[in-house]
Design an enzyme around this catalytic site. Structure first.
Site, PDB file in Angstrom:
ATOM      1  N   SER A 143      59.894  11.502  73.420  1.00 16.01           N
ATOM      2  CA  SER A 143      59.518  10.182  72.915  1.00 16.01           C
ATOM      3  C   SER A 143      58.162  10.311  72.241  1.00 16.01           C
ATOM      4  CB  SER A 143      59.409   9.206  74.093  1.00 16.01           C
ATOM      5  OG  SER A 143      58.717   8.039  73.704  1.00 16.01           O
TER       6      SER A 143
ATOM      7  N   TYR B 232      56.917   7.438  82.423  1.00 14.66           N
ATOM      8  CA  TYR B 232      57.928   7.800  81.420  1.00 14.66           C
ATOM      9  C   TYR B 232      57.388   8.845  80.449  1.00 14.66           C
ATOM     10  CZ  TYR B 232      61.186   7.139  77.509  1.00 14.66           C
ATOM     11  OH  TYR B 232      62.098   7.340  76.495  1.00 14.66           O
TER      12      TYR B 232
END
Length: 254
Positions: A146, A159
């Site tokens: 990401s 995350y």
């Protein structure tokens, strides 16, 4: 004897980014197995869409967060390879399945942390390890990171950290699997309009506009911006791309 299509396994391929990647892979003439966690009907619809593109497809249930089920899952994949594709091996593994949890560092619970570790790091680590027995030499593995591993937005400490771990793991996998001719790369999408994380980027107008203003190409990403890059990494044209992090964000936070 007719030439055997190559075969890709896409985890979490029944919706969102995974579905887009599965369809783009199918458009390259590659057969696809998608996994779903609970939404069997969605997965079966995706399989039908893929078959309409002239390749073969199948859907299997998989909970990426539970590594104790992986041996059984690999056995199921072997059975499906034989029955549906008349094959023994896969060529491509796309570790796409994931969830989004938004919580500040100070308020992240152990339960949230463990859930993210299991789905985004432990799951892909051991699923890939188990799948090595059925990935052809000369195949490829695509992991998903990401933009949040490169830049920090409050609320994604756990995350983003898992994705950073996956980026490091990708290099180790590339080095250790190079002897089998297996390439390992990782893509890092920027903010995308999907139902990921409760659809926050898609549905929150303020957040959407804020991200667009910080992106060189002036808008937020769509699943269609990402899937084709995953598919490209499954082609002969990408044969010399290895151990790379490819950010697909339209130029966020440059």
């Amino acid at each position: 004897m007719e030439k055997q299509n190559k075969i890709a396994l896409v985890t979490g391929g029944s919706r969102g980014l995974g579905k887009n990647a599965a369809i783009k892979i199918a458009k390259k003439g590659i057969d696809v197995i998608v996994t779903y966690q609970s939404k069997k009907e969605e997965a079966e619809k995706t399989v039908e869409e893929i078959k309409q593109l002239g390749v073969n497809a199948a859907a299997l249930q998989l909970d990426v967060s539970d590594s104790s089920t992986f041996d059984h899952f690999i056995t199921e994949v072997k059975t499906t390879l034989k029955s549906t594709f008349q094959a023994d091996q896969l060529d491509f593994l796309v570790n796409n399945a994931g969830i989004g949890i938004h919580a500040s560092f100070a308020e992240t619970t152990e339960e949230q942390f463990d859930s993210l570790v299991n789905i985004h790091f432990k799951g892909p680590f051991f699923l890939t390890q188990k799948a090595l027995s059925i990935i052809n030499n000369g195949g490829a593995i695509i992991n998903i990171s990401s933009g949040l591993a490169r830049f920090s937005l409050p609320g994604y400490a756990a995350y983003g950290a898992m994705k950073g771990a996956m980026e490091t793991l990708t290099k180790y996998q590339a080095k250790e699997l190079g002897a089998k001719g297996i390439r390992v790369n990782i893509i890092a999408p920027g903010a995308i309009e999907t139902d990921f994380g409760g659809g926050v980027v898609r549905d929150n107008e303020q957040m959407n506009a804020g991200i667009a203003s910080q992106t060189a190409l002036g808008r937020v990403g769509l699943p269609d911006d990402i899937g084709g890059v995953v598919a490209f990494l499954c082609t002969e044209e990408a044969r010399w791309i290895n151990a790379q992090r490819i950010e697909i964000s339209g130029g966020m936070f440059l």
